[in-house]
Design a protein around this motif. Structure first.
Motif, PDB file in Angstrom:
ATOM      1  N   ARG A 175      -7.605  16.281  35.942  1.00 36.87           N
ATOM      2  CA  ARG A 175      -8.803  16.102  35.171  1.00 36.87           C
ATOM      3  C   ARG A 175      -9.852  15.809  36.325  1.00 36.87           C
ATOM      4  O   ARG A 175     -11.262  16.628  36.055  1.00 36.87           O
ATOM      5  CB  ARG A 175      -8.730  15.153  34.191  1.00 36.87           C
ATOM      6  CG  ARG A 175      -9.923  15.177  33.377  1.00 36.87           C
ATOM      7  CD  ARG A 175      -9.864  13.804  32.263  1.00 36.87           C
ATOM      8  NE  ARG A 175     -11.074  13.652  31.634  1.00 36.87           N
ATOM      9  CZ  ARG A 175     -12.124  13.250  32.396  1.00 36.87           C
ATOM     10  NH1 ARG A 175     -11.851  12.776  33.670  1.00 36.87           N
ATOM     11  NH2 ARG A 175     -13.234  13.001  31.859  1.00 36.87           N
ATOM     12  N   LEU A 179      -4.525   8.914  30.944  1.00 38.84           N
ATOM     13  CA  LEU A 179      -4.059   8.315  32.318  1.00 38.84           C
ATOM     14  C   LEU A 179      -3.034   9.216  32.813  1.00 38.84           C
ATOM     15  O   LEU A 179      -2.977   9.377  34.171  1.00 38.84           O
ATOM     16  CB  LEU A 179      -3.146   7.027  31.903  1.00 38.84           C
ATOM     17  CG  LEU A 179      -4.227   5.841  31.593  1.00 38.84           C
ATOM     18  CD1 LEU A 179      -3.269   4.435  31.290  1.00 38.84           C
ATOM     19  CD2 LEU A 179      -5.233   5.489  32.830  1.00 38.84           C
ATOM     20  N   ARG A 180      -2.087   9.876  32.067  1.00 35.22           N
ATOM     21  CA  ARG A 180      -1.267  10.770  32.694  1.00 35.22           C
ATOM     22  C   ARG A 180      -1.711  11.855  33.521  1.00 35.22           C
ATOM     23  O   ARG A 180      -1.277  12.525  34.370  1.00 35.22           O
ATOM     24  CB  ARG A 180      -0.238  11.232  31.669  1.00 35.22           C
ATOM     25  CG  ARG A 180       0.960  10.270  31.631  1.00 35.22           C
ATOM     26  CD  ARG A 180       2.184  10.907  31.038  1.00 35.22           C
ATOM     27  NE  ARG A 180       1.929  11.492  29.488  1.00 35.22           N
ATOM     28  CZ  ARG A 180       1.987  10.610  28.488  1.00 35.22           C
ATOM     29  NH1 ARG A 180       2.444   9.332  28.800  1.00 35.22           N
ATOM     30  NH2 ARG A 180       1.768  11.135  27.293  1.00 35.22           N
ATOM     31  N   GLY A 234      -4.978  12.053  34.721  1.00 42.02           N
ATOM     32  CA  GLY A 234      -6.174  11.743  35.486  1.00 42.02           C
ATOM     33  C   GLY A 234      -6.534  12.653  36.617  1.00 42.02           C
ATOM     34  O   GLY A 234      -7.479  12.920  36.829  1.00 42.02           O
ATOM     35  N   GLN A 279     -11.513   6.695  36.083  1.00 41.78           N
ATOM     36  CA  GLN A 279     -11.930   7.430  34.741  1.00 41.78           C
ATOM     37  C   GLN A 279     -13.288   6.948  34.131  1.00 41.78           C
ATOM     38  O   GLN A 279     -13.495   5.984  34.402  1.00 41.78           O
ATOM     39  CB  GLN A 279     -10.599   7.558  33.751  1.00 41.78           C
ATOM     40  CG  GLN A 279     -10.566   5.930  33.296  1.00 41.78           C
ATOM     41  CD  GLN A 279      -9.086   5.715  32.463  1.00 41.78           C
ATOM     42  OE1 GLN A 279      -8.036   5.591  33.163  1.00 41.78           O
ATOM     43  NE2 GLN A 279      -9.156   5.753  31.217  1.00 41.78           N
ATOM     44  N   ARG A 289      -4.152   2.440  35.465  1.00 45.84           N
ATOM     45  CA  ARG A 289      -3.708   3.015  36.705  1.00 45.84           C
ATOM     46  C   ARG A 289      -4.727   3.862  37.206  1.00 45.84           C
ATOM     47  O   ARG A 289      -4.743   3.996  38.573  1.00 45.84           O
ATOM     48  CB  ARG A 289      -2.547   3.954  36.357  1.00 45.84           C
ATOM     49  CG  ARG A 289      -1.189   3.807  36.678  1.00 45.84           C
ATOM     50  CD  ARG A 289      -0.115   4.599  36.204  1.00 45.84           C
ATOM     51  NE  ARG A 289      -0.127   4.822  34.776  1.00 45.84           N
ATOM     52  CZ  ARG A 289       0.681   5.498  34.237  1.00 45.84           C
ATOM     53  NH1 ARG A 289       1.558   6.309  34.941  1.00 45.84           N
ATOM     54  NH2 ARG A 289       0.892   5.564  32.812  1.00 45.84           N
ATOM     55  N   ASP A 290      -5.677   4.227  36.689  1.00 51.20           N
ATOM     56  CA  ASP A 290      -6.821   4.886  37.210  1.00 51.20           C
ATOM     57  C   ASP A 290      -8.346   4.529  36.900  1.00 51.20           C
ATOM     58  O   ASP A 290      -8.883   4.873  35.661  1.00 51.20           O
ATOM     59  CB  ASP A 290      -6.717   6.628  36.463  1.00 51.20           C
ATOM     60  CG  ASP A 290      -7.830   7.479  37.042  1.00 51.20           C
ATOM     61  OD1 ASP A 290      -8.425   6.898  38.397  1.00 51.20           O
ATOM     62  OD2 ASP A 290      -8.004   8.518  36.776  1.00 51.20           O
TER      63      ASP A 290
END
Lengths: 346, 278
Positions: free
Chosen positions: A20, A14-15, A17, B153, B149-150
Motif C-alpha cells: 500500500r 496492517l498486513r 501495509g 499508516q 506494526r506499521d
C-alpha cells in the motif's frame, strides 16, 4: 462505522501495509501519466527523442516547474495562490525599472526586487491569516491589483508597455549568468533554469519530508485546528509558504528579465493555472494535506512534453491550447484512476 | 484518594489547576458564569453537562484557546491568563479533543510528535530524527497496550478509540501534568469506550491530573473522583465521589424534575405507527 468493523479493517491494513505504501505515493499517478505522454510523442514525433529536443522540453518544463514547486507546497498547506503568474512579471519589472531609473548596478535592482516580491508574498499570507477569508478571494484580489500595477506603473515610468533595455548596464552579464545562461553537459545545451528547478525540487522535498516545518505544512493543510491545538504555528507556516511562492516568483522573474533584457508588463496572466495544474497532476489534493514536490516536477514535465511535443509532431499550432487542455485532463484522470486503484488495493 | 474530600487549605494540596468563579461571554451570550473546579495530581475531575451547558467553553479556557472574562484561573497556585495552546502546553496542560486530536492523512509517527518534533544536526542540516520518532511512537503506544506494526499508516486508518489512545499516549509521553479530555467516549462503542477509560485511568495512575469532559454519567462515575455539573453555562453542582451515588448523579445530570416530566410525557405518547426508517 462501527467499532467492530473498524477493528477488522485495521487488521487487514496492517498486513498489506508495504504494498500500500508503494502504491500510495502521491506522485505515482503522475509518473504513469508522464510515461504515457512520453511514449505518445516518441511515436508521433520523430525528432522528439533527440537530445536537443529533450533539452528544449526540459527548459519548458523548468519555467513552469520552478513555480510549481512552491505552489505544490502551498497546496499541501491547504491554500491557493492566483497571483503567482503576474507576480513573476512584477518581480521582473521592479528589478528592471529600479536598475534603469536609479542607474544602479543590475544586482541592486535584483536585490530590491527580492524584497518587494517577498513583501507581496507576506501581504498574501498576512491578509489570509488576519481576515480568515478564502485564499481564492485574497489572491484573486492580489492578482488583479498586480495586473493593474504592472501596466499602470510601467507606463507611468517608461511611457510604454515594456521596460527600457538594461542589457548594457553594469552587472547584467553576471546576473544573466546566474538566471538565464546555458551550460553544455555532454554536448547537450542546457538552460540554467533546469538546475534551479531540480535544486528547488530537492530542497522542497527535503523540507517536506525531513524537517519540522515540513511536518507543519502537512498538518496545517490536513487539519489546521488540530495542528493549532498541539502548538503548531499555523499562521506563521502559511505566511512562510506564501513567501516561498514569492521567492520562486522572484527567481522566475529574474530569468524572464535576464533572458531578453526587457520585460513586457502584460505578461504572466494565466500562468498561475499552469502552476496549479502541474501541482495537481503531481498528486496534490485540492483540499490540502497531501502531495509532493517531486510530483509537481513530474506535472511540470508533462506540461513541457505536451507543449513542445505538439511542435515536434508538426501539428497546426492553432490547436495547441486544445491539445494542452486535453492532455492535462487525461493525465489528471489517469492520475485519479491510478490513485483510486492503489487505495482500493489496500 | 482520602484527601480528595478534605478542604484544600494546606500547601501540600495546592491544586494543579483551579478555576474560581470563571465566566466567559461571547458578545451578549453568557457562555459560562461563575464556574469553579479543582484538579489534583492522580485524580480525575469530571465535568458533566448536556449540549450547550458550557463544557466546550470551559475546555477552551483551560486549553488556552480562549481567555476568561471574570474570575481567577490558577495553575499550581499562579494566577494565569493563557494566550495560546502553546502557553497551556508549556505549563503542562495537554488537551485531547474529540475530533480535533489528529491529522488523518498523516502517518501515526508524524502525528505523535506534531508540534514537538525532535531534531538532530545543526544549521541547514537540522532535520527530523525520524528513527527516534518512529521507535518512540511504537514504544509509547506499546506501553499503552496498542501494538502497531506499521507506524507509517495514516492515523485516519485507526479506529476512533485507537486515535484517542494515541492522543492520550502522546500527552503522557510529553510529560503533561494535566490532561484535558473532551468527550473521549462520545463517538465510541461500549468496548472501545472501556479501552479509552482504561487509558484515562492509566494516565491518572501515572500521577497526572485529569479533566474528563463528558455527558455520560456512567462513564464519569466509573473513573471520576470529583464531579462538576454544568447547566446552561452555570454550575449546577460539585461533588466528591464519596458524597454522591450514580443514580443521583444521573438524575442531576439529566435535570432531575425535567427528566421526570419527560418520562411522564413519553409514557402517555401513543405507540409509533411504524418502525423508524433504516
Amino acid at each position: 462505522m462501527t467499532a467492530g468493523a473498524a477493528a477488522t479493517a485495521d487488521e487487514r491494513l496492517l498486513r498489506q501495509g508495504r504494498a500500500r505504501r508503494l502504491l500510495g505515493r502521491p506522485e505515482l499517478g503522475a509518473v504513469v501519466g508522464a510515461a504515457a505522454v512520453f511514449v505518445f510523442f516518441s511515436v508521433v514525433a520523430e525528432t522528439f527523442l533527440q537530445a536537443s529536443s529533450l533539452s528544449t522540453v526540459m527548459y519548458a518544463s523548468s519555467t513552469i516547474g520552478i513555480m510549481a514547486v512552491p505552489v505544490a507546497l502551498l497546496m499541501i498547506g491547504g491554500e491557493f495562490d492566483l497571483s503567482t503568474g503576474v507576480m513573476v512579471t512584477s518581480s521582473a519589472l521592479v528589478s528592471s525599472m529600479f536598475s534603469y531609473q536609479m542607474t544602479a548596478n543590475v544586482w541592486v535592482g535584483v536585490g530590491v526586487s527580492l524584497l518587494v516580491t517577498l513583501a507581496i508574498g507576506f501581504f498574501n499570507g498576512f491578509m489570509l491569516t488576519r481576515t480568515k477569508l478564502p485564499s481564492f478571494i485574497i489572491t484573486l484580489g492580489t492578482f488583479l491589483m498586480l495586473t493593474g500595477l504592472n501596466l499602470g506603473f510601467t507606463k507611468l515610468v517608461s511611457g510604454t508597455v515594456s521596460t527600457k533595455t538594461i542589457g548594457d548596464m553594469e552587472g547584467f552579464p553576471s546576473a544573466r549568468a546566474v538566471f538565464a545562461s546555458h551550460v553544455t553537459v555532454g554536448g547537450v545545451d542546457l538552460q540554467v533554469t533546469i538546475l534551479w528547478w531540480l535544486g528547488l525540487v530537492a530542497v522542497a522535498t527535503w523540507i517536506l519530508l525531513r524537517t519540522r516545518v515540513g511536518n507543519w505544512i502537512f498538518a496545517v493543510g490536513g487539519n489546521a485546528d488540530a495542528a493549532r491545538a498541539v502548538g503548531v504555528p499555523v499562521n506563521r507556516t502559511k505566511i512562510g509558504l506564501y513567501m516561498a511562492v514569492a521567492f520562486c516568483a522572484w527567481i522566475s522573474g529574474q530569468h524572464l528579465l535576464m533572458s531578453y533584457d526587457v520585460v513586457q508588463s502584460g505578461e504572466g496572466v494565466g500562468n498561475e493555472f499552469l502552476y496549479i495544474i502541474a501541482a495537481v497532476i503531481g498528486g496534490c489534493l485540492m483540499t490540502g494535506g497531501y502531495g509532493s514536490a517531486i510530483g509537481s516536477a513530474v506535472g511540470a514535465f508533462i506540461f513541457g512534453m505536451t507543449s513542445k511535443g505538439i511542435v515536434y509532431a508538426q501539428w497546426n499550432p492553432d490547436w495547441f491550447k486544445f491539445f494542452l487542455g486535453a492532455m492535462l485532463l487525461l493525465a489528471t484522470l489517469l492520475n485519479a484512476w491510478v490513485r483510486k486503484r492503489a487505495e482500493a488495493n489496500s | 484518594m482520602t484527601d480528595a474530600t478534605t478542604d484544600v487549605t494546606t500547601d501540600a494540596a495546592v491544586p494543579l489547576v483551579e478555576l474560581d468563579g470563571v465566566s466567559k461571554h461571547y458578545g451578549n451570550v453568557r457562555a459560562l458564569e461563575g464556574v469553579s473546579l479543582e484538579v489534583h495530581p492522580g485524580e480525575i475531575t469530571c465535568v458533566l453537562g448536556d449540549n450547550g451547558a458550557g463544557k466546550s467553553t470551559l475546555i477552551k479556557i483551560v486549553a488556552g484557546l480562549h481567555q476568561h472574562d471574570a474570575g481567577t484561573f490558577r495553575i499550581e497556585g499562579d494566577e494565569v491568563r493563557l494566550g495560546s495552546p502553546r502557553d497551556a502546553l508549556n505549563r503542562g496542560i495537554a488537551t485531547v479533543y474529540q475530533d480535533l486530536a489528529v491529522v488523518s492523512l498523516m502517518p501515526v509517527w508524524r502525528n505523535f510528535f506534531l508540534g514537538s518534533e525532535p531534531t538532530k544536526g545543526a544549521g541547514p542540516f537540522k532535520r527530523l530524527d525520524v528513527r527516534t520518532m518512529r521507535e518512540t511512537t511504537h514504544a509509547a503506544l506499546l506501553r499503552m497496550g496498542i501494538d502497531l506494526r506499521d507506524v507509517d499508516q495514516p492515523i485516519g486508518t485507526l479506529s476512533g478509540g485507537e486515535r484517542q489512545c494515541v492522543a492520550i499516549a502522546r500527552a503522557v509521553h510529553f510529560g503533561a501534568k494535566v490532561l484535558v479530555l473532551d468527550e473521549p467516549t462520545a463517538a465510541l462503542g461500549v468496548k472501545q469506550s472501556g479501552v479509552v477509560l482504561k487509558y484515562v485511568a492509566a494516565a491518572r495512575d501515572a500521577g497526572l491530573g485529569v479533566v474528563l469532559i463528558t455527558h455520560n454519567p456512567h462513564h464519569a462515575y466509573l473513573v471520576g473522583d470529583r464531579f462538576v455539573l454544568l447547566k446552561r453555562g452555570a454550575m449546577a453542582g460539585s461533588h466528591a465521589k464519596a458524597d454522591i451515588a450514580l443514580e443521583e448523579l444521573t438524575r442531576q445530570m439529566a435535570g432531575g424534575s425535567e427528566l421526570e416530566e419527560l418520562s411522564h410525557e413519553l409514557r402517555r405518547a401513543p405507540a409509533p405507527a411504524d418502525a423508524p426508517g433504516d
